[in-house]
Design an enzyme around this catalytic site. Sequence first.
Site, PDB file in Angstrom:
ATOM      1  N   HIS A   1       2.090   1.936  -3.203  1.00 59.88           N
ATOM      2  CA  HIS A   1       1.204   2.944  -3.795  1.00 59.88           C
ATOM      3  C   HIS A   1       1.799   4.336  -3.755  1.00 59.88           C
ATOM      4  O   HIS A   1       1.106   5.311  -4.027  1.00 59.88           O
ATOM      5  CB  HIS A   1      -0.150   2.933  -3.080  1.00 59.88           C
ATOM      6  CG  HIS A   1      -0.925   1.675  -3.290  1.00 59.88           C
ATOM      7  ND1 HIS A   1      -2.183   1.466  -2.770  1.00 59.88           N
ATOM      8  CD2 HIS A   1      -0.630   0.543  -3.975  1.00 59.88           C
ATOM      9  CE1 HIS A   1      -2.628   0.266  -3.115  1.00 59.88           C
ATOM     10  NE2 HIS A   1      -1.691  -0.313  -3.849  1.00 59.88           N
TER      11      HIS A   1
ATOM     12  N   ASP B   1       0.856  -1.181   0.000  1.00 61.70           N
ATOM     13  CA  ASP B   1       0.000   0.000   0.000  1.00 61.70           C
ATOM     14  C   ASP B   1       0.892   1.229   0.000  1.00 61.70           C
ATOM     15  O   ASP B   1       2.009   1.163  -0.511  1.00 61.70           O
ATOM     16  CB  ASP B   1      -0.957  -0.032   1.207  1.00 61.70           C
ATOM     17  CG  ASP B   1      -2.296   0.644   0.918  1.00 61.70           C
ATOM     18  OD1 ASP B   1      -2.294   1.878   0.715  1.00 61.70           O
ATOM     19  OD2 ASP B   1      -3.332  -0.046   0.888  1.00 61.70           O
TER      20      ASP B   1
END
Length: 388
Positions: A237, A214
Amino acid sequence: MIQILILTFFHFSPSSSSANKIYNVMNFGAKPDAKTDCANAFLSAWGAACSTRQPVMIYVPPGRYLSRNIRFDGASCKNNATTIRIDGTLVAPLNYNVIGDTDSWVKFESVTGVSIYGGTLDGRGNRLWACKNSGKSCPQGATSLLFYNSKKIIVNGLSSTNSQMFHILLDGCHDVEFVNMKILAPGNSPNTDGIHVKQSWGVTIANSYISTGDDCISIGPGNSNIWVENIACGPGHGISIGSLGWDMEEAGVQNVTVKTITLTGTENGVRVKTWARPSNGFVRNVLFQHIVMVNVQNPIIIDQNYCPNDRNCPHQSSGVKISDVTYRDIHGTSATEVAIKFDCSKTYPCKGITLDEINLTHGDKTALASCNNARGTATGIVHPTSCL
């Protein structure tokens, strides 16, 4: 050219510490066999350290120490200078249900002057990720390391691997330094943010390598005076401010510097993300500088229309006011044609956006910039051509 990240760790023996008293967790019953639950031993060492007014050290020797979730409460501590030196590895229970429904695995609450040097946290999150990815009913998962309502914190040289959920969370803290960190989880591990910060101020994150499923670093509501420098990120991310604006009454984000960063193969580069919902939140005075993108899908992005699955926010507009965000000396490669995307709120357009010395390419194709409700200026050489 990809910058080289050099991690410098402190190496010292317990006897070299300035602490006047050393508490070895093995003297309190901890066993480095990866089988014996050491939570009570750790808590006993903490209690002993808290009972004295002088600087103290808690020492964790080499080995693997199994532990269920632990809460270190500083409300009754008499000293404000506790060093925790970890030469071993803390291991989470193999059965993810043991800690999976708790907010955290290792939690420090209301502590002052805690410094952690070295060590590894092994969250053993693999089985929980598999459960989540299968669509079965699973626990949410525990954050590996949580600091809540704490101040004057230093974490230096700590590694965190395979966290069930977030690796590290700061909530309601100030005067915090994270340096020389190494955070690792596979790219497909869900919700394994590297470091998440909310409701905090005076936070430095530096000289660290973060590879996760993430956001490498995520900055939530209510943060100010955040400094992020010399970070290698990927996969993951990227580095995000957000998500913001879920609540109507929400504290804003201001005075954030993110500089000297390399992002490799990430979903996003530097991102500001807000829900498409009414809110009185804001983002202002942000600098993204000296950043290298290597095959990043969305190198520069502001997304104020975040509404996954069109639930709780369709056909609405973000109330978060974004202003004075500067992108300076950012170069590298975009994995998609649109290298710069500013998709701002139709109700409160972004203002004061600055692009300064940007060079992002997309293979042998022309990279593009896309602007929607964004206002600002471009200076120096900006490629792709600015849409501001």
